[in-house]
Write a protein that holds these residues in place. Structure first.
Motif, PDB file in Angstrom:
ATOM      1  N   ASP A  36       5.419  -6.405  22.481  1.00 22.93           N
ATOM      2  CA  ASP A  36       6.443  -5.432  21.961  1.00 22.93           C
ATOM      3  C   ASP A  36       5.991  -4.030  21.932  1.00 22.93           C
ATOM      4  N   ALA A  37       6.235  -3.153  22.800  1.00 25.91           N
ATOM      5  CA  ALA A  37       5.252  -2.014  23.064  1.00 25.91           C
ATOM      6  C   ALA A  37       5.467  -1.087  21.311  1.00 25.91           C
ATOM      7  N   GLY A  38       6.548  -1.427  20.772  1.00 24.22           N
ATOM      8  CA  GLY A  38       6.532  -0.666  19.582  1.00 24.22           C
ATOM      9  C   GLY A  38       5.825  -1.425  18.157  1.00 24.22           C
ATOM     10  N   THR A  39       5.259  -2.352  18.603  1.00 26.30           N
ATOM     11  CA  THR A  39       4.642  -3.313  17.509  1.00 26.30           C
ATOM     12  C   THR A  39       3.075  -3.094  17.477  1.00 26.30           C
ATOM     13  N   ALA A  40       2.830  -2.464  16.248  1.00 24.42           N
ATOM     14  CA  ALA A  40       1.278  -2.201  16.228  1.00 24.42           C
ATOM     15  C   ALA A  40       0.541  -3.440  16.022  1.00 24.42           C
ATOM     16  N   ALA A  41       1.124  -4.346  15.678  1.00 18.68           N
ATOM     17  CA  ALA A  41       0.151  -5.681  15.097  1.00 18.68           C
ATOM     18  C   ALA A  41      -0.313  -6.388  16.039  1.00 18.68           C
ATOM     19  N   PHE A  42      -0.030  -6.163  17.502  1.00 21.92           N
ATOM     20  CA  PHE A  42      -0.684  -6.968  18.490  1.00 21.92           C
ATOM     21  C   PHE A  42      -1.879  -6.521  18.921  1.00 21.92           C
ATOM     22  N   GLY A  43      -2.838  -7.375  18.849  1.00 18.09           N
ATOM     23  CA  GLY A  43      -4.156  -7.014  19.055  1.00 18.09           C
ATOM     24  C   GLY A  43      -5.073  -6.367  18.056  1.00 18.09           C
ATOM     25  N   THR A  44      -4.482  -5.871  17.008  1.00 16.58           N
ATOM     26  CA  THR A  44      -5.193  -5.133  15.912  1.00 16.58           C
ATOM     27  C   THR A  44      -5.375  -5.830  14.557  1.00 16.58           C
ATOM     28  N   LEU A  45      -6.728  -5.689  14.055  1.00 14.97           N
ATOM     29  CA  LEU A  45      -6.857  -6.342  12.866  1.00 14.97           C
ATOM     30  C   LEU A  45      -6.400  -5.779  11.839  1.00 14.97           C
ATOM     31  N   ILE A  46      -5.541  -6.381  10.967  1.00 15.37           N
ATOM     32  CA  ILE A  46      -4.815  -5.772   9.964  1.00 15.37           C
ATOM     33  C   ILE A  46      -5.204  -6.508   8.520  1.00 15.37           C
ATOM     34  N   LYS A  47      -5.858  -5.535   7.497  1.00 15.75           N
ATOM     35  CA  LYS A  47      -6.212  -6.221   6.253  1.00 15.75           C
ATOM     36  C   LYS A  47      -4.865  -6.708   5.416  1.00 15.75           C
ATOM     37  N   VAL A  48      -4.888  -7.774   5.049  1.00 12.25           N
ATOM     38  CA  VAL A  48      -3.707  -8.120   4.169  1.00 12.25           C
ATOM     39  C   VAL A  48      -3.970  -8.003   2.800  1.00 12.25           C
ATOM     40  N   ARG A  49      -3.047  -7.284   2.298  1.00  8.74           N
ATOM     41  CA  ARG A  49      -3.101  -6.786   0.634  1.00  8.74           C
ATOM     42  C   ARG A  49      -3.209  -7.908  -0.396  1.00  8.74           C
ATOM     43  N   GLY A  50      -3.417  -7.235  -1.386  1.00 12.39           N
ATOM     44  CA  GLY A  50      -3.573  -8.145  -2.611  1.00 12.39           C
ATOM     45  C   GLY A  50      -4.885  -8.855  -2.913  1.00 12.39           C
ATOM     46  N   GLY A  51      -5.808  -8.861  -2.022  1.00 13.26           N
ATOM     47  CA  GLY A  51      -7.041  -9.401  -2.188  1.00 13.26           C
ATOM     48  C   GLY A  51      -7.930  -8.928  -3.146  1.00 13.26           C
ATOM     49  N   PRO A  52      -9.188  -9.499  -3.387  1.00 14.23           N
ATOM     50  CA  PRO A  52      -9.775 -10.386  -2.755  1.00 14.23           C
ATOM     51  C   PRO A  52      -9.228 -11.956  -3.374  1.00 14.23           C
ATOM     52  N   TYR A  53      -9.527 -12.695  -2.428  1.00 14.94           N
ATOM     53  CA  TYR A  53      -8.929 -14.316  -2.859  1.00 14.94           C
ATOM     54  C   TYR A  53      -9.936 -15.103  -2.791  1.00 14.94           C
ATOM     55  N   SER A  54      -9.863 -16.283  -3.265  1.00  9.99           N
ATOM     56  CA  SER A  54     -10.883 -17.464  -2.988  1.00  9.99           C
ATOM     57  C   SER A  54     -10.588 -17.917  -1.504  1.00  9.99           C
ATOM     58  N   ARG A  55     -11.517 -18.558  -0.914  1.00 10.33           N
ATOM     59  CA  ARG A  55     -11.262 -18.757   0.655  1.00 10.33           C
ATOM     60  C   ARG A  55     -10.132 -19.416   0.963  1.00 10.33           C
ATOM     61  N   ARG A  56      -9.671 -20.443   0.125  1.00  9.89           N
ATOM     62  CA  ARG A  56      -8.676 -21.370   0.260  1.00  9.89           C
ATOM     63  C   ARG A  56      -7.444 -20.511   0.373  1.00  9.89           C
TER      64      ARG A  56
END
Length: 78
Positions: A36-56
């Motif tokens: 979708d041309a209006g979707t920035a998520a395609f092909g871009t690395l996005i940091k997930v909020r709320g971390g850091p977390y354990s690996r699992r």
């Protein structure tokens, strides 16, 4: 650490970046044939909020975030 999952015909690429001993920041990227041309998520690395977390937990949180993003991209009306 990397993992790729397939969900609803799109790939969720997950990358974990270490922050301290046994703790990670999850990043995700959505790839696939449908773009979708209006979707920035395609092909871009996005940091997930709320971390850091354990690996699992980092993999789990990134997977859920990626699946939710794909659900919104493919079915924005519900």
């Amino acid at each position: 650490m990397q993992r790729t999952l397939n969900y609803r015909g799109l790939d969720i690429y997950i990358e974990l970046r270490p922050t301290s001993k046994d703790m990670f920041e999850p990043w995700l990227r959505i790839d696939g044939a449908t773009r979708d041309a209006g979707t920035a998520a395609f092909g871009t690395l996005i940091k997930v909020r709320g971390g850091p977390y354990s690996r699992r937990w980092a993999y789990f949180v990134a997977e859920i975030a990626g699946q939710t993003s794909i659900d919104l991209i493919l079915c924005p009306e519900g």
